[in-house]
Each structure stands twice: as structure tokens, then as C-alpha cells.
Motif scaffolding. Structure first.
Motif, PDB file in Angstrom:
ATOM      1  N   HIS A   3       0.849  -1.187   0.000  1.00 43.94           N
ATOM      2  CA  HIS A   3       0.000   0.000   0.000  1.00 43.94           C
ATOM      3  C   HIS A   3       0.885   1.238   0.000  1.00 43.94           C
ATOM      4  O   HIS A   3       1.973   1.235   0.592  1.00 43.94           O
ATOM      5  CB  HIS A   3      -0.898   0.019   1.240  1.00 43.94           C
ATOM      6  CG  HIS A   3      -2.034  -0.934   1.162  1.00 43.94           C
ATOM      7  ND1 HIS A   3      -1.876  -2.289   1.160  1.00 43.94           N
ATOM      8  CD2 HIS A   3      -3.358  -0.715   1.090  1.00 43.94           C
ATOM      9  CE1 HIS A   3      -3.062  -2.874   1.095  1.00 43.94           C
ATOM     10  NE2 HIS A   3      -3.980  -1.939   1.053  1.00 43.94           N
ATOM     11  N   GLU A  41     -11.272   7.705 -10.523  1.00 46.82           N
ATOM     12  CA  GLU A  41     -11.527   6.842  -9.365  1.00 46.82           C
ATOM     13  C   GLU A  41     -12.234   5.558  -9.788  1.00 46.82           C
ATOM     14  O   GLU A  41     -11.900   4.477  -9.305  1.00 46.82           O
ATOM     15  CB  GLU A  41     -12.359   7.569  -8.307  1.00 46.82           C
ATOM     16  CG  GLU A  41     -11.572   8.532  -7.479  1.00 46.82           C
ATOM     17  CD  GLU A  41     -12.370   9.095  -6.311  1.00 46.82           C
ATOM     18  OE1 GLU A  41     -13.622   8.977  -6.296  1.00 46.82           O
ATOM     19  OE2 GLU A  41     -11.731   9.658  -5.410  1.00 46.82           O
ATOM     20  N   HIS A  44      -9.856   3.123 -11.425  1.00 43.45           N
ATOM     21  CA  HIS A  44      -8.831   2.564 -10.544  1.00 43.45           C
ATOM     22  C   HIS A  44      -9.403   2.075  -9.208  1.00 43.45           C
ATOM     23  O   HIS A  44      -8.657   1.881  -8.250  1.00 43.45           O
ATOM     24  CB  HIS A  44      -7.749   3.604 -10.294  1.00 43.45           C
ATOM     25  CG  HIS A  44      -7.072   4.052 -11.549  1.00 43.45           C
ATOM     26  ND1 HIS A  44      -6.280   3.223 -12.296  1.00 43.45           N
ATOM     27  CD2 HIS A  44      -7.103   5.229 -12.206  1.00 43.45           C
ATOM     28  CE1 HIS A  44      -5.834   3.870 -13.351  1.00 43.45           C
ATOM     29  NE2 HIS A  44      -6.326   5.091 -13.327  1.00 43.45           N
ATOM     30  N   ALA A  45     -10.699   1.857  -9.149  1.00 45.25           N
ATOM     31  CA  ALA A  45     -11.367   1.519  -7.888  1.00 45.25           C
ATOM     32  C   ALA A  45     -10.728   0.323  -7.185  1.00 45.25           C
ATOM     33  O   ALA A  45     -10.610   0.321  -5.956  1.00 45.25           O
ATOM     34  CB  ALA A  45     -12.851   1.264  -8.131  1.00 45.25           C
ATOM     35  N   ARG A  46     -10.310  -0.679  -7.930  1.00 43.21           N
ATOM     36  CA  ARG A  46      -9.725  -1.871  -7.307  1.00 43.21           C
ATOM     37  C   ARG A  46      -8.391  -1.573  -6.626  1.00 43.21           C
ATOM     38  O   ARG A  46      -7.972  -2.315  -5.740  1.00 43.21           O
ATOM     39  CB  ARG A  46      -9.552  -2.965  -8.347  1.00 43.21           C
ATOM     40  CG  ARG A  46     -10.893  -3.484  -8.852  1.00 43.21           C
ATOM     41  CD  ARG A  46     -10.748  -4.580  -9.850  1.00 43.21           C
ATOM     42  NE  ARG A  46      -9.988  -5.698  -9.277  1.00 43.21           N
ATOM     43  CZ  ARG A  46      -9.556  -6.726  -9.946  1.00 43.21           C
ATOM     44  NH1 ARG A  46      -9.811  -6.818 -11.234  1.00 43.21           N
ATOM     45  NH2 ARG A  46      -8.882  -7.685  -9.358  1.00 43.21           N
ATOM     46  N   ALA A  47      -7.721  -0.500  -7.023  1.00 45.55           N
ATOM     47  CA  ALA A  47      -6.427  -0.136  -6.452  1.00 45.55           C
ATOM     48  C   ALA A  47      -6.546   0.924  -5.357  1.00 45.55           C
ATOM     49  O   ALA A  47      -5.540   1.398  -4.852  1.00 45.55           O
ATOM     50  CB  ALA A  47      -5.499   0.372  -7.553  1.00 45.55           C
ATOM     51  N   PRO A  49      -8.010   1.194  -1.833  1.00 47.61           N
ATOM     52  CA  PRO A  49      -8.689   0.694  -0.632  1.00 47.61           C
ATOM     53  C   PRO A  49      -9.205   1.810   0.277  1.00 47.61           C
ATOM     54  O   PRO A  49     -10.101   1.603   1.069  1.00 47.61           O
ATOM     55  CB  PRO A  49      -7.621  -0.137   0.066  1.00 47.61           C
ATOM     56  CG  PRO A  49      -6.324   0.373  -0.447  1.00 47.61           C
ATOM     57  CD  PRO A  49      -6.592   0.855  -1.846  1.00 47.61           C
ATOM     58  N   ARG A  51     -10.192   5.861  -0.435  1.00 46.43           N
ATOM     59  CA  ARG A  51     -10.231   6.961  -1.398  1.00 46.43           C
ATOM     60  C   ARG A  51      -9.849   8.299  -0.795  1.00 46.43           C
ATOM     61  O   ARG A  51      -9.811   9.309  -1.483  1.00 46.43           O
ATOM     62  CB  ARG A  51     -11.615   7.052  -2.033  1.00 46.43           C
ATOM     63  CG  ARG A  51     -11.866   5.886  -2.944  1.00 46.43           C
ATOM     64  CD  ARG A  51     -13.147   6.037  -3.681  1.00 46.43           C
ATOM     65  NE  ARG A  51     -13.352   4.865  -4.524  1.00 46.43           N
ATOM     66  CZ  ARG A  51     -14.165   4.847  -5.550  1.00 46.43           C
ATOM     67  NH1 ARG A  51     -14.852   5.914  -5.859  1.00 46.43           N
ATOM     68  NH2 ARG A  51     -14.292   3.762  -6.255  1.00 46.43           N
ATOM     69  N   GLU A  80      -3.147   0.702  -3.657  1.00 41.40           N
ATOM     70  CA  GLU A  80      -2.596  -0.642  -3.585  1.00 41.40           C
ATOM     71  C   GLU A  80      -1.998  -0.951  -4.954  1.00 41.40           C
ATOM     72  O   GLU A  80      -2.680  -0.840  -5.983  1.00 41.40           O
ATOM     73  CB  GLU A  80      -3.713  -1.631  -3.251  1.00 41.40           C
ATOM     74  CG  GLU A  80      -3.252  -3.036  -3.025  1.00 41.40           C
ATOM     75  CD  GLU A  80      -4.414  -3.920  -2.621  1.00 41.40           C
ATOM     76  OE1 GLU A  80      -4.475  -4.287  -1.435  1.00 41.40           O
ATOM     77  OE2 GLU A  80      -5.254  -4.227  -3.487  1.00 41.40           O
TER      78      GLU A  80
END
Length: 121
Positions: A3, A41, A44-47, A49, A51, A80
């Protein structure tokens, strides 16, 4: 997966130049920038954890006490990614500095704490 803390930066001068624009120009920047930021956003939501968010004025606590302070930090997000380079690449062309008056994004690995799920590169 490692992270990273991504800190959005903006100098006071950049913000002042933006705030000096006529209101309709500021509104036009917001009208273009907010959907672009939301699209970034979503892409890249999966990256992401955490916001994060935008932050305001700073108070600094030192051995001398508490006092207002200034820095270029204006927001953050937790990313991440496999490496710091991969985390940084997520921000290439980001609306923070391509549409809004932001100056950049600083990426730092978490070395300790709950966000350091594995050694950061």
C-alpha cells in the motif's frame, strides 16, 4: 500487496491564481474536473482501498506548542499496487494537475502500520 500513500500537492500560489479567476472560469474547471476525477476513481477503484479526500488548513503540534502551519498537502488517497512505480503510473495525467490547479502527487510506501500488508517496494 503493498500500500502507498498518495498525497495531492498544491502550492498556495497555485490555489490563489485559481481563486483569482472569474467565478464562471472556476465553475468551468469544476465542471470538467469533477467528472474526470470521478472517472479516474472508477477506473482505478480496485487499487484504492481508501479513497481519502481533500484536506484543509494545517495545525502543527511541536514541543513548542500548537500553531497554524503551511504545507503543500491538499488531499490524499491510499493506493494498492505491486510497486511504487506502478502506484505512481496510476496518477499519470490525473485531473488534479491536468484540469485543477494541483501541482503533483507524491507517492510514499507504508513501511509500518495496518496499511502495510506486505513489504513495499
Amino acid at each position: 500487496m503493498p500500500h502507498f500513500l498518495a498525497v495531492y500537492t498544491m502550492t498556495p500560489e497555485s490555489l490563489a491564481r485559481f481563486r483569482a479567476l472569474p467565478q464562471d472560469e472556476q465553475d468551468a474547471v469544476d465542471a470538467a474536473g469533477l467528472p474526470a476525477w470521478q472517472a479516474w476513481e472508477a477506473a482505478h477503484a480496485r487499487a484504492l482501498p481508501d479513497r481519502g479526500g481533500m484536506v484543509g488548513k494545517t495545525m502543527r503540534v511541536t514541543r513548542d506548542g500548537v500553531a497554524p502551519a503551511a504545507n503543500d498537502c491538499c488531499g490524499y488517497v491510499v493506493v494498492e499496487a505491486d510497486s511504487i512505480e506502478a502506484a505512481a503510473r496510476l496518477f499519470e495525467g490525473h485531473p488534479h494537475f491536468t484540469i485543477f490547479p494541483g501541482d503533483g502527487v507524491d507517492i510514499m510506501p507504508f513501511l509500518t502500520g495496518p496499511a502495510s500488508c506486505s513489504p513495499a517496494g
